[in-house]
Design an enzyme around this catalytic site. Structure first.
Site, PDB file in Angstrom:
ATOM      1  N   ALA A 183       0.851  -1.189   0.000  1.00  0.00           N
ATOM      2  CA  ALA A 183       0.000   0.000   0.000  1.00  0.00           C
ATOM      3  C   ALA A 183       0.888   1.240   0.000  1.00  0.00           C
ATOM      4  O   ALA A 183       2.099   1.164   0.187  1.00  0.00           O
ATOM      5  CB  ALA A 183      -0.903  -0.020   1.228  1.00  0.00           C
ATOM      6  N   GLY A 242      -0.028  -5.100   0.689  1.00  0.00           N
ATOM      7  CA  GLY A 242      -1.225  -4.983  -0.122  1.00  0.00           C
ATOM      8  C   GLY A 242      -1.071  -5.633  -1.484  1.00  0.00           C
ATOM      9  O   GLY A 242      -2.063  -6.068  -2.081  1.00  0.00           O
ATOM     10  N   GLU A 278      -1.898  -9.146  -0.867  1.00  0.00           N
ATOM     11  CA  GLU A 278      -3.339  -9.209  -0.594  1.00  0.00           C
ATOM     12  C   GLU A 278      -4.139  -9.102  -1.888  1.00  0.00           C
ATOM     13  O   GLU A 278      -5.178  -9.761  -2.048  1.00  0.00           O
ATOM     14  CB  GLU A 278      -3.725  -8.102   0.386  1.00  0.00           C
ATOM     15  CG  GLU A 278      -3.212  -8.366   1.805  1.00  0.00           C
ATOM     16  CD  GLU A 278      -3.549  -7.262   2.773  1.00  0.00           C
ATOM     17  OE1 GLU A 278      -4.232  -7.542   3.779  1.00  0.00           O
ATOM     18  OE2 GLU A 278      -3.128  -6.118   2.541  1.00  0.00           O
ATOM     19  N   GLU A 289       3.843  -6.395   7.215  1.00  0.00           N
ATOM     20  CA  GLU A 289       3.247  -5.341   8.034  1.00  0.00           C
ATOM     21  C   GLU A 289       3.655  -5.394   9.500  1.00  0.00           C
ATOM     22  O   GLU A 289       3.685  -4.372  10.182  1.00  0.00           O
ATOM     23  CB  GLU A 289       1.721  -5.404   7.925  1.00  0.00           C
ATOM     24  CG  GLU A 289       1.156  -4.931   6.603  1.00  0.00           C
ATOM     25  CD  GLU A 289       1.088  -6.019   5.558  1.00  0.00           C
ATOM     26  OE1 GLU A 289       0.448  -5.811   4.517  1.00  0.00           O
ATOM     27  OE2 GLU A 289       1.691  -7.094   5.773  1.00  0.00           O
TER      28      GLU A 289
END
Length: 691
Positions: A63, A102, A105, A125
């Site tokens: 992200a 992300g 993900e 993370e």
């Protein structure tokens, strides 16, 4: 250029290609582009299947962390991934390189994943003080099992494409054209008319898997009591196991949003950006190119020199290890082999790799062996006379353009450079012990160090697996200069009324692995004692112990007692009586100190010295100081480093305490630095860094 572009093949495959260099971060524009491209592909009757790919060498590195803590910009990543997973046409991820956070993900939300052989996949993370926030804690366990998924997320390290396939994380590894292979997979799913959704899979949750997860979660929480994200990670996975995907996603998102605001998470994100910022040196542009480094020489085969040689060897750079006597050289080479053999026994290194590393190291007697090296690192005894003699010889022997580096911890790099006729080629490379393990490298920029020498040093640091921070010339540079202030403060605490175990307990409670007195005993009190005798400095308690031959662990006595070679010290009544006597001789009325007082008296002078270092330009940014202390001196990373921690304490509070401490002790060096006093009136170190 659009951050996501769409191409539709004749076979009916819509390829959505993310183009957001350099790392294809999932910022707002990319999220919107993905959702728009997906929506258009679903509405197009000619499209049978969809591939999500990326430009460059990275799939998606995560992200956009710069958005954390700011008002959300729709569409959110969870909404985009829900749309991908719920797609009425199969979606396959073509993972060309790193798929982190992300990015993974996103791949998990797809219905299949095809990876390039060099791809690496991970959810890091945990290292940022948060947890995956877009379904990672739910979809990964459903693909690979709760226990393996938790281990991967709790460790934060990416896995290779081969391991990912073995785990069930990727469906295939492309031997040739990655996007074409993914398109074939997508069409195969379309032909079948059905495709797996990771969020719907429950079959991996066996009783054995659940039990293994609970054991791993308990161990991780016990080992990281100060990291709230570890417990939050376990909770999110557990909710998904027990209550299903929807509630698991809700628990994950709630925990993620809460952790983003948590001080620990903010501290770790600060360090994440600080480490990347440290590589940017003011005044050095991209036009400055590194010198080639195809070979190296290290002078001194002691513990430090041997460790530095190992760094070069492990990076595949041939290195000549040089000593003045054959006996010292043989001992050094034997020590290196022993270090590698220990790694083999532990399972962290294979025998084949050990022999490969050793093959890059050649031992030689005499400085003449450094004549053809592209870089020479001097790792001799910390004595200016010794170093001056070596650099004078290197000036005659080293080839033109060779970089001459000194591994000094304290000494004047400018003075060392002036012993040569090529000061522009001289730089300080301060490795930390053990050099083959410790990540930090202070690159000391001399007054005449050439820009390309600096760039080469930065480039080389990364090649040998180090985290470089450029600092200026002063006694002790950044790390040891601040450490000297803590050492002085610790001695002062002993004379004022604290005992060694009280100081050490406060420091370990703060988050350090060892307190200053246990560390001194481990390193050897004789080292600092001899250095102080050479400079005229004083440390009353440590000096008195050393004068009795009590050098710490190696003699069984120091600040603590070490019976029968014990590694952990016990309180020593004789040492404590000595401390009390020294206080009495100085007319000091001893008193007790709370742990909070001990931390303030130790750490505030360090922050003050850090401010002076910034004033003098020894460090370019306060975040560089934080990087040095977290990576070189075990400052607890969950506080963000000394300067970031000081912001949380309050700069005005620190200034007030320093003024009071300077008045109490009569030590003017404790008076707040002008920069610290100014920022305390309205500002921050972070603001100064950004200016």
């Amino acid at each position: 250029m659009d951050p996501v572009r769409t191409e539709i093949s004749a076979a009916g495959v819509a390829t959505l290609t993310i183009a957001n260099p350099p790392v294809n971060a999932l910022g707002a524009a990319v999220r919107a582009g993905l959702l728009s491209g997906l929506t258009a592909a679903l509405a197009n009757a000619d499209v049978r299947a969809i591939v999500i790919a990326a430009e460059g060498k990275v799939f998606v590195a995560g992200a956009d962390i710069s958005e954390f803590g700011k008002p959300p910009v729709p569409p959110s990543l969870p909404d985009v991934l829900s749309a991908v997973e719920g797609s009425a046409k199969p979606v396959v991820a073509a993972i060309n390189g790193l798929a982190l956070g992300g990015g993974l993900e996103l791949a998990l939300a797809c219905h299949a994943r095809v990876a390039a052989p060099a791809a690496r996949l991970g959810l890091p993370e945990i290292k940022l003080g948060i947890i995956p926030g877009a379904g990672g804690t739910q979809r990964l366990p459903r693909l690979v099992g709760a226990a393996p998924a938790f281990a991967m997320m709790a460790g934060g390290e990416p896995v290779s494409a081969e391991k990912a396939r073995a785990m069930g994380l990727v469906d295939d590894i492309a031997d040739g054209d990655l996007v074409a292979t993914a398109a074939t997979q997508a069409l195969r799913l379309a032909e079948a008319g059905t495709w797996p959704r990771s969020g719907a899979a429950e079959s991996k949750f066996s009783a054995e898997d659940r039990a293994a997860f609970e054991t791993a979660a308990s161990d991780a929480i016990r080992k990281s009591p100060r990291m709230p994200n570890v417990a939050a990670l376990a909770h999110a996975v557990r909710v998904g196991l027990e209550k299903g995907l929807a509630e698991g996603l809700a628990a994950e998102r709630a925990a993620f949003l809460e952790l983003v605001k948590d001080p620990t998470s903010k501290a770790l994100r600060h360090l994440f950006f600080a480490e990347r910022e440290a590589a940017r040196v003011p005044g050095i542009g991209k036009e400055v190119k590194a010198r080639p480094v195809a070979s190296a020489a290290v002078i001194g085969a002691g513990t430090m020199g041997g460790g530095i040689a190992m760094c070069f060897a492990q990076a595949g750079i041939p290195v000549t290890l040089i000593e003045v006597k054959e006996e010292a050289l043989s001992a050094g080479l034997a020590r290196i082999r022993s270090n590698y053999e220990t790694s083999v026994k532990r399972g962290s290194l294979t025998s084949e790799k050990m022999e490969r590393h050793l093959g890059f190291i050649t031992g030689r007697v005499g400085l003449e062996a450094a004549a053809e090296a592209d870089i020479v690192v001097e790792a001799a005894f910390e004595d200016m006379g010794v170093k001056a003699e070596i650099f004078g010889a290197l000036d005659r022997l080293a080839k033109p353009g060779a970089i001459l580096a000194t591994n000094t911890s304290y000494l004047d790099v400018n003075a060392i450079a002036e012993t040569t006729k090529r000061p522009q080629d001289v730089v300080g490379l301060h490795f930390f012990s053990p050099a083959n393990v410790m990540r930090l490298l202070e690159i000391v920029r001399g007054a005449k160090t050439a820009p390309d020498v600096l760039v080469t040093s930065l480039d080389l640091a990364r090649k040998i697996g180090k985290l470089p921070v450029v600092v200026g010339v002063c006694y002790g540079f950044v790390g040891n200069r601040m450490l000297a202030k803590r050492t002085q403060a610790a001695e002062r605490l002993l004379l004022a009324g604290a005992m060694p175990h009280e100081v050490d307990d406060a420091v370990t409670d703060f988050g350090f692995r060892m307190g200053p007195f246990a560390m001194s005993d481990l390193a050897g009190l004789d080292i600092g004692w001899r250095a102080r005798k050479a400079t005229g400095a004083k440390a009353p308690v440590a000096d008195a112990l050393a004068e009795q031959g009590f050098f710490g662990q190696k003699t069984g006595r120091g600040f603590y007692r070490y019976p029968e070679g014990a590694r952990k010290g016990e309180r020593d009544p004789d040492t404590e009586a000595l401390i009390t006597r020294l206080s009495d001789e100085r007319g000091i009325t001893r008193r007790s100190f709370s742990r909070e007082e001990i931390i303030a008296r130790l750490m505030y002078p360090m922050v003050n010295e850090g401010a002076k270092i910034l004033e003098e330009g020894i460090a370019s940014r306060s975040s560089d100081v934080d990087v040095v202390w977290v990576n070189g001196y075990n400052w607890p990373n969950f506080t963000g480093g000394p300067m970031h921690w000081a912001e949380g304490v309050g700069l005005a509070r620190i200034v007030e305490a320093l003024d009071a401490l300077a008045a109490e002790t009569g030590d003017d060096s404790l008076k707040p630095a002008a920069l610290l006093r100014r920022l305390a009136q309205g500002g921050s170190f972070a603001d100064k860094d950004a200016a």
